[in-house]
Design a protein around this motif. Sequence first.
Motif, mmCIF file in Angstrom:
data_model
loop_
_atom_site.group_PDB
_atom_site.id
_atom_site.type_symbol
_atom_site.label_atom_id
_atom_site.label_comp_id
_atom_site.label_asym_id
_atom_site.label_seq_id
_atom_site.Cartn_x
_atom_site.Cartn_y
_atom_site.Cartn_z
ATOM 1 N N LYS A 122 -15.385 -7.846 -1.447
ATOM 2 C CA LYS A 122 -14.453 -6.938 -2.125
ATOM 3 C C LYS A 122 -14.535 -5.528 -1.559
ATOM 4 O O LYS A 122 -15.585 -5.061 -1.145
ATOM 5 C CB LYS A 122 -14.754 -6.896 -3.623
ATOM 6 C CG LYS A 122 -14.639 -8.235 -4.314
ATOM 7 C CD LYS A 122 -13.203 -8.584 -4.530
ATOM 8 C CE LYS A 122 -13.085 -9.888 -5.308
ATOM 9 N NZ LYS A 122 -11.764 -10.394 -5.339
ATOM 10 N N MET A 123 -13.413 -4.833 -1.608
ATOM 11 C CA MET A 123 -13.398 -3.432 -1.207
ATOM 12 C C MET A 123 -13.721 -2.569 -2.420
ATOM 13 O O MET A 123 -13.661 -3.027 -3.563
ATOM 14 C CB MET A 123 -12.069 -2.987 -0.630
ATOM 15 C CG MET A 123 -10.915 -3.733 -0.909
ATOM 16 S SD MET A 123 -9.385 -3.100 -0.324
ATOM 17 C CE MET A 123 -8.447 -4.221 -1.319
ATOM 18 N N GLU A 124 -14.037 -1.348 -2.138
ATOM 19 C CA GLU A 124 -14.319 -0.394 -3.202
ATOM 20 C C GLU A 124 -13.284 0.715 -3.156
ATOM 21 O O GLU A 124 -12.872 1.147 -2.085
ATOM 22 C CB GLU A 124 -15.712 0.200 -3.021
ATOM 23 C CG GLU A 124 -16.821 -0.827 -3.143
ATOM 24 C CD GLU A 124 -18.201 -0.245 -2.880
ATOM 25 O OE1 GLU A 124 -18.320 0.990 -2.715
ATOM 26 O OE2 GLU A 124 -19.158 -1.029 -2.842
ATOM 27 N N GLY A 125 -12.861 1.170 -4.332
ATOM 28 C CA GLY A 125 -12.011 2.346 -4.423
ATOM 29 C C GLY A 125 -10.515 2.114 -4.337
ATOM 30 O O GLY A 125 -9.740 3.025 -4.587
ATOM 31 N N TRP A 126 -10.095 0.922 -3.960
ATOM 32 C CA TRP A 126 -8.651 0.682 -3.863
ATOM 33 C C TRP A 126 -8.099 0.335 -5.228
ATOM 34 O O TRP A 126 -8.712 -0.409 -5.992
ATOM 35 C CB TRP A 126 -8.351 -0.469 -2.893
ATOM 36 C CG TRP A 126 -6.883 -0.717 -2.694
ATOM 37 C CD1 TRP A 126 -6.003 0.097 -2.025
ATOM 38 C CD2 TRP A 126 -6.112 -1.826 -3.160
ATOM 39 N NE1 TRP A 126 -4.749 -0.453 -2.042
ATOM 40 C CE2 TRP A 126 -4.780 -1.637 -2.739
ATOM 41 C CE3 TRP A 126 -6.407 -2.965 -3.893
ATOM 42 C CZ2 TRP A 126 -3.757 -2.534 -3.019
ATOM 43 C CZ3 TRP A 126 -5.396 -3.857 -4.171
ATOM 44 C CH2 TRP A 126 -4.087 -3.641 -3.739
ATOM 45 N N GLN A 127 -6.937 0.880 -5.523
ATOM 46 C CA GLN A 127 -6.220 0.552 -6.746
ATOM 47 C C GLN A 127 -4.874 -0.020 -6.358
ATOM 48 O O GLN A 127 -4.270 0.397 -5.374
ATOM 49 C CB GLN A 127 -6.045 1.801 -7.614
ATOM 50 C CG GLN A 127 -7.364 2.395 -8.065
ATOM 51 C CD GLN A 127 -7.176 3.724 -8.755
ATOM 52 O OE1 GLN A 127 -6.094 4.053 -9.215
ATOM 53 N NE2 GLN A 127 -8.237 4.509 -8.826
ATOM 54 N N ARG A 128 -4.397 -0.972 -7.155
ATOM 55 C CA ARG A 128 -3.150 -1.682 -6.826
ATOM 56 C C ARG A 128 -1.964 -0.740 -6.628
ATOM 57 O O ARG A 128 -1.040 -1.052 -5.886
ATOM 58 C CB ARG A 128 -2.831 -2.714 -7.915
ATOM 59 C CG ARG A 128 -3.940 -3.764 -8.047
ATOM 60 C CD ARG A 128 -3.462 -5.008 -8.732
ATOM 61 N NE ARG A 128 -2.829 -5.896 -7.791
ATOM 62 C CZ ARG A 128 -3.463 -6.644 -6.890
ATOM 63 N NH1 ARG A 128 -4.766 -6.599 -6.801
ATOM 64 N NH2 ARG A 128 -2.807 -7.423 -6.078
#
Length: 169
Positions: A153-159
């Motif tokens: 999983k990535m961190e910090g990304w929001q849809r």
Amino acid sequence: LNKAASVKLVALFAPEHGIRGIADEKVSDTKDESTGLPIYSLYGETRRPKPEQLKDLDALVFDIQDIGVRFWTYSSTLGYLLEEAAKAKLPVFVLDRPNPIGGVDVEGPIADPDKLSFTSYHTIPTRHGLTIGELAQLFNKQRSIGVDLRVIKMEGWQRSMWFDQTNLT
């Protein structure tokens, strides 16, 4: 990965546009200038890794940026890689990356099941709203591929984010 202490990188697989994303034609198997590793083309003679290219591997890592729409060969390359890894009983690690046009909107017609191709691997809408890791999970489940899939999983990304909001290149 080539410099990671606990990883032994032994081969690279190149999608359309080659290993560095700059080729504008089919690519051939070659040797990487930076690492000396073999580069196997997935956009030349074949679009799938061959069993002999996979036989001595412990795992595959997929780290390619998708563009957020169905008409893109990188997601098909992912699907074919998952299928071949399942046959070879190899785990696949997908390094998740942002959907550059956001993960909120889903638009357009769904691909016809009888018209799937290298530019349309799965029956998803034109704009699918998924990350590359989510696409891998969707393909694995809905196509019953059965690969040992591990999405990092990535961190910090929001849809709601567009690619320019991620500060990535």
